[in-house]
Design an enzyme around this catalytic site. Structure first.
Site, PDB file in Angstrom:
ATOM      1  N   ARG A 255      -9.378   1.028   9.227  1.00  0.00           N
ATOM      2  CA  ARG A 255      -8.945  -0.336   9.502  1.00  0.00           C
ATOM      3  C   ARG A 255      -9.980  -1.105  10.297  1.00  0.00           C
ATOM      4  O   ARG A 255      -9.768  -2.273  10.607  1.00  0.00           O
ATOM      5  CB  ARG A 255      -7.666  -0.283  10.334  1.00  0.00           C
ATOM      6  CG  ARG A 255      -6.440  -0.723   9.576  1.00  0.00           C
ATOM      7  CD  ARG A 255      -5.299  -0.462  10.529  1.00  0.00           C
ATOM      8  NE  ARG A 255      -4.172  -1.262  10.255  1.00  0.00           N
ATOM      9  CZ  ARG A 255      -3.096  -0.825   9.610  1.00  0.00           C
ATOM     10  NH1 ARG A 255      -3.045   0.376   9.123  1.00  0.00           N
ATOM     11  NH2 ARG A 255      -2.059  -1.617   9.454  1.00  0.00           N
TER      12      ARG A 255
ATOM     13  N   ARG B 186      11.830  -6.182   4.511  1.00  0.00           N
ATOM     14  CA  ARG B 186      11.659  -4.729   4.314  1.00  0.00           C
ATOM     15  C   ARG B 186      12.705  -3.961   5.121  1.00  0.00           C
ATOM     16  O   ARG B 186      13.008  -4.316   6.252  1.00  0.00           O
ATOM     17  CB  ARG B 186      10.262  -4.314   4.775  1.00  0.00           C
ATOM     18  CG  ARG B 186      10.093  -2.801   4.854  1.00  0.00           C
ATOM     19  CD  ARG B 186       8.675  -2.346   4.913  1.00  0.00           C
ATOM     20  NE  ARG B 186       7.955  -2.845   6.070  1.00  0.00           N
ATOM     21  CZ  ARG B 186       6.642  -2.677   6.242  1.00  0.00           C
ATOM     22  NH1 ARG B 186       5.932  -2.047   5.321  1.00  0.00           N
ATOM     23  NH2 ARG B 186       6.043  -3.166   7.298  1.00  0.00           N
TER      24      ARG B 186
ATOM     25  N   LYS C  36       0.839  -1.215   0.000  1.00  0.00           N
ATOM     26  CA  LYS C  36       0.000   0.000   0.000  1.00  0.00           C
ATOM     27  C   LYS C  36       0.873   1.264   0.000  1.00  0.00           C
ATOM     28  O   LYS C  36       0.652   2.166  -0.792  1.00  0.00           O
ATOM     29  CB  LYS C  36      -0.913   0.026   1.237  1.00  0.00           C
ATOM     30  CG  LYS C  36      -1.841  -1.167   1.376  1.00  0.00           C
ATOM     31  CD  LYS C  36      -2.725  -1.057   2.602  1.00  0.00           C
ATOM     32  CE  LYS C  36      -1.993  -1.129   3.937  1.00  0.00           C
ATOM     33  NZ  LYS C  36      -1.313  -2.418   4.224  1.00  0.00           N
TER      34      LYS C  36
HETATM   35  P1  AP5 Z   1       1.071   0.517   8.877  1.00  0.00           P
HETATM   36  O1  AP5 Z   1       2.336   1.217   8.790  1.00  0.00           O
HETATM   37  O2  AP5 Z   1      -0.127   1.035   8.166  1.00  0.00           O
HETATM   38  O3  AP5 Z   1       1.317  -1.005   8.502  1.00  0.00           O
HETATM   39  P2  AP5 Z   1       0.493  -2.061   7.606  1.00  0.00           P
HETATM   40  O4  AP5 Z   1      -0.869  -1.703   7.183  1.00  0.00           O
HETATM   41  O5  AP5 Z   1       0.642  -3.272   8.401  1.00  0.00           O
HETATM   42  O6  AP5 Z   1       1.155  -1.985   6.297  1.00  0.00           O
HETATM   43  P3  AP5 Z   1       2.642  -2.002   6.008  1.00  0.00           P
HETATM   44  O7  AP5 Z   1       3.217  -0.600   6.130  1.00  0.00           O
HETATM   45  O8  AP5 Z   1       3.333  -3.038   6.840  1.00  0.00           O
HETATM   46  O9  AP5 Z   1       2.666  -2.533   4.538  1.00  0.00           O
HETATM   47  P4  AP5 Z   1       2.316  -1.872   3.149  1.00  0.00           P
HETATM   48  O10 AP5 Z   1       1.101  -2.499   2.615  1.00  0.00           O
HETATM   49  O11 AP5 Z   1       2.331  -0.361   3.227  1.00  0.00           O
HETATM   50  O12 AP5 Z   1       3.538  -2.393   2.331  1.00  0.00           O
HETATM   51  P5  AP5 Z   1       4.869  -1.644   1.823  1.00  0.00           P
HETATM   52  O13 AP5 Z   1       4.535  -0.731   0.691  1.00  0.00           O
HETATM   53  O14 AP5 Z   1       5.674  -1.092   2.934  1.00  0.00           O
HETATM   54  O15 AP5 Z   1       0.619   0.360  10.403  1.00  0.00           O
HETATM   55  C1  AP5 Z   1       1.535  -0.001  11.393  1.00  0.00           C
HETATM   56  C2  AP5 Z   1       0.836  -0.057  12.738  1.00  0.00           C
HETATM   57  O16 AP5 Z   1       0.299   1.225  13.062  1.00  0.00           O
HETATM   58  C3  AP5 Z   1      -0.367  -1.003  12.832  1.00  0.00           C
HETATM   59  O17 AP5 Z   1       0.005  -2.339  13.092  1.00  0.00           O
HETATM   60  C4  AP5 Z   1      -1.152  -0.373  13.984  1.00  0.00           C
HETATM   61  O18 AP5 Z   1      -0.568  -0.675  15.217  1.00  0.00           O
HETATM   62  C5  AP5 Z   1      -0.964   1.103  13.723  1.00  0.00           C
HETATM   63  N1  AP5 Z   1      -2.008   1.653  12.848  1.00  0.00           N
HETATM   64  C6  AP5 Z   1      -1.850   2.162  11.591  1.00  0.00           C
HETATM   65  N2  AP5 Z   1      -3.018   2.560  11.076  1.00  0.00           N
HETATM   66  C7  AP5 Z   1      -3.956   2.292  12.035  1.00  0.00           C
HETATM   67  C8  AP5 Z   1      -5.362   2.464  12.085  1.00  0.00           C
HETATM   68  N3  AP5 Z   1      -6.043   2.981  11.048  1.00  0.00           N
HETATM   69  N4  AP5 Z   1      -6.006   2.053  13.205  1.00  0.00           N
HETATM   70  C9  AP5 Z   1      -5.339   1.546  14.258  1.00  0.00           C
HETATM   71  N5  AP5 Z   1      -4.010   1.348  14.262  1.00  0.00           N
HETATM   72  C10 AP5 Z   1      -3.316   1.733  13.166  1.00  0.00           C
HETATM   73  O19 AP5 Z   1       5.630  -2.913   1.199  1.00  0.00           O
HETATM   74  C11 AP5 Z   1       6.094  -3.960   2.033  1.00  0.00           C
HETATM   75  C12 AP5 Z   1       7.442  -4.465   1.527  1.00  0.00           C
HETATM   76  O20 AP5 Z   1       7.278  -5.070   0.244  1.00  0.00           O
HETATM   77  C13 AP5 Z   1       8.490  -3.343   1.305  1.00  0.00           C
HETATM   78  O21 AP5 Z   1       9.750  -3.887   1.585  1.00  0.00           O
HETATM   79  C14 AP5 Z   1       8.359  -3.014  -0.199  1.00  0.00           C
HETATM   80  O22 AP5 Z   1       9.568  -2.535  -0.706  1.00  0.00           O
HETATM   81  C15 AP5 Z   1       7.985  -4.380  -0.788  1.00  0.00           C
HETATM   82  N6  AP5 Z   1       7.059  -4.333  -1.896  1.00  0.00           N
HETATM   83  C16 AP5 Z   1       6.015  -3.478  -2.105  1.00  0.00           C
HETATM   84  N7  AP5 Z   1       5.334  -3.828  -3.223  1.00  0.00           N
HETATM   85  C17 AP5 Z   1       5.957  -4.952  -3.696  1.00  0.00           C
HETATM   86  C18 AP5 Z   1       5.717  -5.815  -4.825  1.00  0.00           C
HETATM   87  N8  AP5 Z   1       4.691  -5.610  -5.666  1.00  0.00           N
HETATM   88  N9  AP5 Z   1       6.557  -6.854  -5.002  1.00  0.00           N
HETATM   89  C19 AP5 Z   1       7.571  -7.090  -4.134  1.00  0.00           C
HETATM   90  N10 AP5 Z   1       7.847  -6.313  -3.077  1.00  0.00           N
HETATM   91  C20 AP5 Z   1       7.043  -5.264  -2.855  1.00  0.00           C
END
Ligand code: AP5
Length: 208
Positions: free
Chosen positions: A88, A122, A13
């Site tokens: 969420r 990551r 995302k």
């Molecule tokens: P948050 O930071 O939002 O974490 P998440 O939703 O768990 O999502 P991520 O940031 O882990 O993943 P992403 O989908 O953004 O993937 P990314 O692009 O980094 O939230 C963290 C915490 O905050 C939560 O657990 C909670 O505690 C709190 N929180 C946040 N919002 C909240 C809410 N609304 N309510 C309550 N609590 C909240 O990509 C992941 C990896 O994959 C990277 O290394 C990237 O380089 C790689 N990558 C990306 N796309 C690809 C692809 N197509 N192929 C291969 N690798 C890829």
């Protein structure tokens, strides 16, 4: 256009929202980034959020909803925005619908195997926040950000125990939003298992 990128942890995302924001010239608003910023600055919100985040649990709704209501009233949101990681829970979606209208929800999906691989490899820049992956989006020099030369680190919630918890929390608390937004006719499904470039093209098509 007011867009929500909905999907499990690690689906990409943030990576896609960052590019989409540049392409559509609307802000990328990540609740995760906002909360991490508060944690880093040791604000009272950050102190409260830290324990939940490190364990992979959701920060309480009241905290996040208030933070987002404030953010979405800012001038840069007038022509639209991309929400990453919010809402969420159904409660968050309902409360925010009192102040803003969502136009499209992109539901991005891939297997748990893909998600775990992405999260466990990551690395994030400690200064500019740019997100790398040790295989798919590699920094030129190991451990150093290409953009600003600062050190890369692993998020505390990218450790195996927290990853497991985050996936569980997603299934229980966030996945019901798919039906919630489907019933409103706002959902577009996207396959998130391809390369970063493929995934971005599909998301762009979904919002075009
Ligand atoms: P948050 O930071 O939002 O974490 P998440 O939703 O768990 O999502 P991520 O940031 O882990 O993943 P992403 O989908 O953004 O993937 P990314 O692009 O980094 O939230 C963290 C915490 O905050 C939560 O657990 C909670 O505690 C709190 N929180 C946040 N919002 C909240 C809410 N609304 N309510 C309550 N609590 C909240 O990509 C992941 C990896 O994959 C990277 O290394 C990237 O380089 C790689 N990558 C990306 N796309 C690809 C692809 N197509 N192929 C291969 N690798 C890829």
């Amino acid at each position: 256009m007011n867009i929500v990128l909905l999907g499990p942890p690690g689906i990409g995302k943030g990576t896609a929202a960052n590019k989409l924001s540049k392409k559509l010239a609307i802000p990328h608003i990540s609740t995760g980034d906002m909360l991490r910023e508060n944690v880093a600055q040791k604000t009272s919100l950050g102190v409260e959020a830290k324990n939940y985040m490190n364990k992979g649990l959701l920060v309480p709704d009241e905290v996040v909803i208030e933070m987002m209501k404030e953010r979405l009233q800012k001038d840069d949101c007038k022509n639209g925005f991309i929400l990453d990681g919010f809402p969420r829970t159904i409660n968050q979606a309902e409360k925010i619908s009192e102040v803003i209208k969502i136009d499209k929800v992109v539901n991005i999906q891939a297997s748990d195997e893909v998600l775990i691989d992405r999260l466990s490899k990551r690395k994030v820049c400690s200064k500019c926040g740019f997100v790398y992956h040790l295989v798919y989006i590699k920094p030129k020099k190991e451990g150093i950000c290409d953009k600003c030369g600062s050190e890369l680190y692993q998020r505390k919630d990218d450790e195996p125990k927290a990853i497991k918890e985050r996936l569980k929390v997603y299934r229980n608390e966030t996945e019901p939003l798919i039906k919630y937004y489907k019933d409103k006719g706002l959902i577009v499904d996207v396959d998130g298992s391809g390369t970063p470039e493929e995934e971005f093209e599909l998301i762009l098509k979904a919002v075009s």
